[in-house]
Scaffold this motif. Structure first.
Motif, PDB file in Angstrom:
ATOM      1  N   GLU A  51       0.807  -1.209   0.000  1.00  0.00           N
ATOM      2  CA  GLU A  51       0.000   0.000   0.000  1.00  0.00           C
ATOM      3  C   GLU A  51       0.848   1.269   0.000  1.00  0.00           C
ATOM      4  OE1 GLU A  51      -2.463  -0.429   3.444  1.00  0.00           O
ATOM      5  OE2 GLU A  51      -3.423  -2.221   2.675  1.00  0.00           O
ATOM      6  N   HIS A 106      -3.157  -5.078  10.542  1.00  0.00           N
ATOM      7  CA  HIS A 106      -3.885  -5.231   9.288  1.00  0.00           C
ATOM      8  C   HIS A 106      -3.968  -6.729   9.016  1.00  0.00           C
ATOM      9  CE1 HIS A 106      -3.137  -0.979   7.446  1.00  0.00           C
ATOM     10  NE2 HIS A 106      -3.549  -0.922   8.696  1.00  0.00           N
ATOM     11  N   TYR A 108      -4.719  -9.641   6.245  1.00  0.00           N
ATOM     12  CA  TYR A 108      -4.699  -9.884   4.800  1.00  0.00           C
ATOM     13  C   TYR A 108      -5.117 -11.318   4.512  1.00  0.00           C
ATOM     14  CZ  TYR A 108      -1.841  -5.646   4.592  1.00  0.00           C
ATOM     15  OH  TYR A 108      -1.382  -4.361   4.707  1.00  0.00           O
ATOM     16  N   LEU A 113      -5.916  -6.798   1.617  1.00  0.00           N
ATOM     17  CA  LEU A 113      -6.344  -6.263   2.910  1.00  0.00           C
ATOM     18  C   LEU A 113      -7.838  -6.518   3.101  1.00  0.00           C
ATOM     19  CD1 LEU A 113      -5.716  -4.559   5.466  1.00  0.00           C
ATOM     20  CD2 LEU A 113      -6.311  -2.541   4.119  1.00  0.00           C
ATOM     21  N   ARG A 116      -8.766  -3.886   9.324  1.00  0.00           N
ATOM     22  CA  ARG A 116      -7.827  -3.194  10.206  1.00  0.00           C
ATOM     23  C   ARG A 116      -8.321  -3.465  11.619  1.00  0.00           C
ATOM     24  NH1 ARG A 116      -8.374   0.225   5.768  1.00  0.00           N
ATOM     25  NH2 ARG A 116      -6.380   0.704   4.790  1.00  0.00           N
ATOM     26  N   TYR A 141       1.177  -2.388  12.553  1.00  0.00           N
ATOM     27  CA  TYR A 141       1.383  -1.017  12.087  1.00  0.00           C
ATOM     28  C   TYR A 141       1.394  -0.066  13.276  1.00  0.00           C
ATOM     29  CZ  TYR A 141       0.449  -2.443   7.288  1.00  0.00           C
ATOM     30  OH  TYR A 141       0.522  -3.037   6.051  1.00  0.00           O
TER      31      TYR A 141
END
Length: 192
Positions: A51, A106, A108, A113, A116, A141
C-alpha cells in the motif's frame, strides 16, 4: 581590582559555554544529531508495503511480536485470534503518532487487505474464503500508518487455511513470516 573580577567572570562564562552546561538562546530542546531519525520511535526506511506505507525499523530487542491462529467456526465463518507480545492495540481516534509497541494490525487474505484490527479477535466471513488453501496474514502497524519492521522485514505472522465446500479446516498451522522475535517456532506464528 574590578578588572580581575570581570576577567574571572568572563573566563567562567567561557568554561560553561565550552563544556555545554549553558547554551545561548536554548529553549530546553535538544537539536537533532546528524544521522538520527527525526521520528521519536525507530527509523523510517525507504522500503514500503504493498500500500506504499513506509517501514519503521526498530531493534529486535524492542520489537513487538504477533502470532496468528485461525480456526473454523460452526457458524460458517473463521475465528481469527492474534497473540501479541510487547504490543498494545490503540483505540479508534488515537493520535496519528508512532508510540513504541503500539498501533493496530492489518489482516490480509492472500495478500489482499480485509480488515484493520484494534482488537486481537476477528470473525472472517466464509464468503471471503473460497474453496482451496489460503494465507491469512496479520501485520503490525504504528498509529501513523507505518509498518513495524525488524531487519527490513515487516513484523507479521501468517496462517494457512483450507476451505472446502462442506467443512472449513485448518491446514498444517500458522507459520511466522516475521515476528520481531528470535524466530523460534513458538514465537513465530503459533499462538501460545
Amino acid at each position: 581590582m574590578s578588572w580581575t573580577r570581570a576577567l574571572l567572570a568572563a573566563l567562567a562564562v567561557c568554561v560553561l559555554l565550552l563544556t555545554g552546561s549553558v547554551g545561548c538562546g536554548s529553549s530546553g530542546t535538544q537539536e537533532q544529531k546528524i544521522g538520527e531519525s527525526p521520528s521519536p520511535v525507530g527509523e523510517l526506511l525507504d522500503d514500503s508495503d504493498e500500500e506504499g506505507r513506509l517501514y519503521r525499523e526498530v531493534d529486535e530487542e524492542q520489537a513487538p511480536e504477533v502470532g496468528i491462529e485461525v480456526q473454523p467456526n460452526s457458524s460458517d465463518s473463521w475465528d481469527v485470534r492474534l497473540t501479541v507480545r510487547d504490543f498494545r492495540f490503540s483505540p479508534a481516534g488515537t493520535k496519528e503518532k508512532p508510540v513504541a509497541g503500539q498501533g493496530l494490525a492489518h489482516l490480509y487474505l492472500d495478500g489482499r487487505l480485509i480488515a484493520r484490527l484494534r482488537t486481537p479477535e476477528y470473525r472472517l466471513p466464509a464468503e471471503l474464503v473460497p474453496r482451496g488453501t489460503h494465507h491469512v496474514t496479520a501485520r503490525l502497524y504504528a498509529d501513523d500508518g507505518t509498518v513495524w519492521a525488524v531487519d527490513g522485514e515487516p513484523i507479521e505472522s501468517t496462517a494457512d487455511i483450507t476451505a472446502s465446500e462442506a467443512d472449513p479446516t485448518m491446514s498444517a498451522g500458522a507459520t511466522g513470516v516475521r515476528t520481531g522475535g528470535q524466530g523460534s517456532p513458538d514465537r513465530a506464528g503459533k499462538a501460545s
